[in-house]
Enzyme design. Structure first.
Site, mmCIF file in Angstrom:
data_model
loop_
_atom_site.group_PDB
_atom_site.id
_atom_site.type_symbol
_atom_site.label_atom_id
_atom_site.label_comp_id
_atom_site.label_asym_id
_atom_site.label_seq_id
_atom_site.Cartn_x
_atom_site.Cartn_y
_atom_site.Cartn_z
ATOM 1 N N CYS A 92 -1.433 -31.899 12.527
ATOM 2 C CA CYS A 92 -1.023 -33.307 12.652
ATOM 3 C C CYS A 92 -1.434 -34.119 11.434
ATOM 4 O O CYS A 92 -1.035 -35.278 11.296
ATOM 5 C CB CYS A 92 -1.625 -33.922 13.908
ATOM 6 S SG CYS A 92 -1.278 -32.960 15.373
ATOM 7 N N HIS A 354 4.823 -39.576 17.790
ATOM 8 C CA HIS A 354 3.975 -38.669 17.006
ATOM 9 C C HIS A 354 4.724 -37.387 16.640
ATOM 10 O O HIS A 354 4.423 -36.311 17.161
ATOM 11 C CB HIS A 354 2.700 -38.376 17.807
ATOM 12 C CG HIS A 354 1.692 -37.517 17.094
ATOM 13 N ND1 HIS A 354 1.525 -37.500 15.719
ATOM 14 C CD2 HIS A 354 0.771 -36.628 17.595
ATOM 15 C CE1 HIS A 354 0.567 -36.635 15.404
ATOM 16 N NE2 HIS A 354 0.101 -36.095 16.512
HETATM 17 N N1 COA Z 1 3.867 -41.541 26.854
HETATM 18 C C1 COA Z 1 4.717 -42.336 27.561
HETATM 19 N N2 COA Z 1 5.789 -41.863 28.231
HETATM 20 C C2 COA Z 1 6.024 -40.534 28.127
HETATM 21 C C3 COA Z 1 5.203 -39.665 27.390
HETATM 22 C C4 COA Z 1 4.091 -40.232 26.740
HETATM 23 N N3 COA Z 1 3.256 -39.455 26.025
HETATM 24 N N4 COA Z 1 5.696 -38.414 27.471
HETATM 25 C C5 COA Z 1 6.816 -38.503 28.226
HETATM 26 N N5 COA Z 1 7.014 -39.771 28.633
HETATM 27 C C6 COA Z 1 8.046 -40.283 29.532
HETATM 28 C C7 COA Z 1 9.436 -39.771 29.192
HETATM 29 O O1 COA Z 1 10.116 -40.666 28.343
HETATM 30 C C8 COA Z 1 10.072 -39.710 30.561
HETATM 31 O O2 COA Z 1 10.431 -41.024 30.949
HETATM 32 P P1 COA Z 1 11.740 -41.328 31.838
HETATM 33 O O3 COA Z 1 11.518 -40.599 33.137
HETATM 34 O O4 COA Z 1 11.751 -42.812 31.959
HETATM 35 O O5 COA Z 1 12.897 -40.753 31.065
HETATM 36 C C9 COA Z 1 8.928 -39.289 31.466
HETATM 37 O O6 COA Z 1 7.734 -39.739 30.809
HETATM 38 C C10 COA Z 1 8.851 -37.780 31.693
HETATM 39 O O7 COA Z 1 9.028 -37.153 30.430
HETATM 40 P P2 COA Z 1 8.835 -35.601 30.212
HETATM 41 O O8 COA Z 1 9.391 -35.269 28.853
HETATM 42 O O9 COA Z 1 9.358 -34.838 31.389
HETATM 43 O O10 COA Z 1 7.258 -35.483 30.163
HETATM 44 P P3 COA Z 1 6.457 -34.150 30.099
HETATM 45 O O11 COA Z 1 5.662 -34.074 31.360
HETATM 46 O O12 COA Z 1 7.312 -32.983 29.736
HETATM 47 O O13 COA Z 1 5.499 -34.410 28.841
HETATM 48 C C11 COA Z 1 3.305 -34.819 28.050
HETATM 49 C C12 COA Z 1 4.463 -35.337 28.921
HETATM 50 C C13 COA Z 1 2.200 -35.862 28.110
HETATM 51 C C14 COA Z 1 2.788 -33.494 28.588
HETATM 52 C C15 COA Z 1 3.827 -34.681 26.582
HETATM 53 O O14 COA Z 1 4.224 -35.947 26.112
HETATM 54 C C16 COA Z 1 2.767 -34.091 25.672
HETATM 55 O O15 COA Z 1 2.557 -32.880 25.652
HETATM 56 N N6 COA Z 1 2.094 -34.933 24.877
HETATM 57 C C17 COA Z 1 1.046 -34.486 23.971
HETATM 58 C C18 COA Z 1 1.639 -33.995 22.670
HETATM 59 C C19 COA Z 1 0.578 -33.376 21.808
HETATM 60 O O16 COA Z 1 -0.254 -32.624 22.265
HETATM 61 N N7 COA Z 1 0.625 -33.675 20.515
HETATM 62 C C20 COA Z 1 -0.353 -33.176 19.585
HETATM 63 C C21 COA Z 1 -1.553 -34.043 19.615
HETATM 64 S S1 COA Z 1 -2.961 -33.308 18.860
#
Ligand code: COA
Length: 406
Positions: A92, A354
């Site tokens: 990242c 991100h």
């Molecule tokens: N913040 C706010 N909203 C989020 C979100 C987030 N981080 N991630 C997804 N959403 C929203 C989507 O837009 C969707 O909204 P909608 O229903 O209104 O369309 C809903 O939440 C579900 O989205 P979905 O893609 O099914 O979520 P998910 O459960 O597959 O993924 C996380 C959610 C948190 C697991 C994913 O965002 C993630 O893995 N984040 C971390 C990424 C990471 O690790 N990056 C590296 C950092 S070191």
């Protein structure tokens, strides 16, 4: 020493970016090209691509997400240039590391004018992306079933236990970080999410890895950002209002969290921010805005301690009190005595998005726009002179810190 007395390393004479989000119809090289084009168009007195002597790009996962390699070749074609193009992979912090390399090249006198870019196309891998991100963790952490939310959940649990003995206000504070950053993104045209969430909504969002919930996490995103850097003496060829990079620092440490002395602070943030303050003679009191790597809200709290802004174990109290006293303001500052620090004025990783390799470059784009008074709806109203950009990789195995001034 004040910021405008510090000798600059480089001048930022142009900056651009794409929107961040789920950009299904764009290839990674197209995103980088679009960011580069908007960057070139932002140069006040104009620039021709033949004036670019080299390019420094950062990205993490393009080989896995897009079955793509040899980005320098793709970008040579897109840009119509045959200059040296190098790629940096530092998870990242790939974007921040590319800026660090570009600053080294300018400091050395090798080049006068270079293009820096960062990009990532994460949504093309849909449900495999959580595993792919684990390239930036220790293999034994992957083997034990961790994902990044799980690793940061371990750090967050320990922080809450060690420094608040499980007090409700500490959990509230870590939810307030998310509410504040979503609030800052409301008027950011490029941001992935432009919705308000109360701290209560953050605490009720779906559980991902206890105590981390959906709204504590940065999202999975696509996007790119780009900068044009020159040696300071040549800045006036391109603009009368350059923004200067006055410190460029990078530190490294173990990839794994289990070999570290502490999992409630990031050693590389301490090392890089200390070196940046030493290089400039400035302290946190001189910084007005900070672009902080809030991949999970606990990371923003740890930055506030690791950079020296709040004492160890006390950031959650500062966050809680600052939010309660300032919620509703366009930008919610962190208050510490006489000091006020605005963190992530455009929404940070949490709400702006991100796309991992793009983030470090996007942070400098945002700071550049804020310092020039051109950040659109999310422009901070007070006059700004100095900004800090903090970009980490993995759980903190690498960190870059850049300090910018007008
Ligand atoms: N913040 C706010 N909203 C989020 C979100 C987030 N981080 N991630 C997804 N959403 C929203 C989507 O837009 C969707 O909204 P909608 O229903 O209104 O369309 C809903 O939440 C579900 O989205 P979905 O893609 O099914 O979520 P998910 O459960 O597959 O993924 C996380 C959610 C948190 C697991 C994913 O965002 C993630 O893995 N984040 C971390 C990424 C990471 O690790 N990056 C590296 C950092 S070191």
């Amino acid at each position: 020493m004040t910021a405008n007395q510090v000798k600059p390393i480089a001048a930022i004479v142009g900056a651009g970016r794409t929107k961040f989000g789920e950009l299904w119809y764009d290839d990674p090289e197209r995103l980088l090209f679009d960011a580069g084009l908007s960057c070139m168009e932002s140069v006040d007195k104009g620039i021709h691509r033949n004036q670019l002597e080299a390019c420094f790009f950062g990205s993490f996962l393009y080989q896995a997400t897009n079955k793509m390699g040899l980005v320098p070749g793709h970008m040579s074609k897109e840009l119509g240039l045959n200059v040296p193009i190098t790629m940096t992979e530092a998870a990242c912090a790939s974007g921040g590391s590319a800026i660090y390399s570009a600053c080294l090249a300018l400091r050395s006198g090798q080049y006068d004018t270079v293009l820096v870019g960062g990009f990532e196309k994460m949504t093309d891998r849909s449900n495999k992306i959580s595993d792919d991100l684990m390239f930036a963790a220790d293999p034994s952490e992957f083997g034990a079933g961790f994902t990044f939310p799980g690793l940061y959940a371990t750090m967050m649990s320990r922080y809450i236990y060690d420094y608040s003995e499980g007090k409700q206000e500490c959990e509230d504070a870590l939810a307030m970080v998310s509410s504040k950053n979503h609030h800052h993104a409301i008027k950011n045209d490029f941001a992935q999410f432009r919705r308000e969430f109360t701290p209560e909504a953050v605490k009720k969002s779906s559980l991902v890895a206890y105590p981390i919930r959906l709204l504590h996490c940065s999202p999975v995103s696509d996007g790119a950002a780009a900068l044009i850097l020159t040696v300071p003496e040549k800045a006036s060829m391109y603009t009368d209002t350059p923004i200067y990079i006055i410190s460029s620092q990078l530190a490294t440490h173990d990839v794994s969290i289990y070999t570290r002395e502490s999992i409630t602070s990031i050693k590389t943030t301490k090392l890089a921010s200390t070196a940046a303050f030493k290089e400039t003679g400035l302290s946190y009191k001189d910084i007005q805005i900070a672009e902080v790597h809030d991949c999970f809200t606990i990371e923003e709290a740890m930055f506030l301690e690791d950079s020296g802004y709040y004492k160890k174990g006390e950031a959650w109290k500062g966050i809680y009190e600052s939010y309660e006293a300032n919620k509703g303001l366009k930008h919610v500052p962190y208050v510490n005595g006489q000091n006020e620090l605005i963190v992530n004025p455009g929404g940070g990783l949490k709400a702006d998005g991100h796309p991992v390799g793009a983030t470090g470059v996007r942070q400098v784009y945002e700071a550049w726009a804020q310092l020039r008074g051109q950040a659109g709806g999310q422009q901070v109203e007070e006059k700004l002179d100095t900004a800090l950009c903090h970009n980490i990789g993995g759980t903190g195995a690498i960190c870059t810190v850049h300090i910018l001034r007008r």
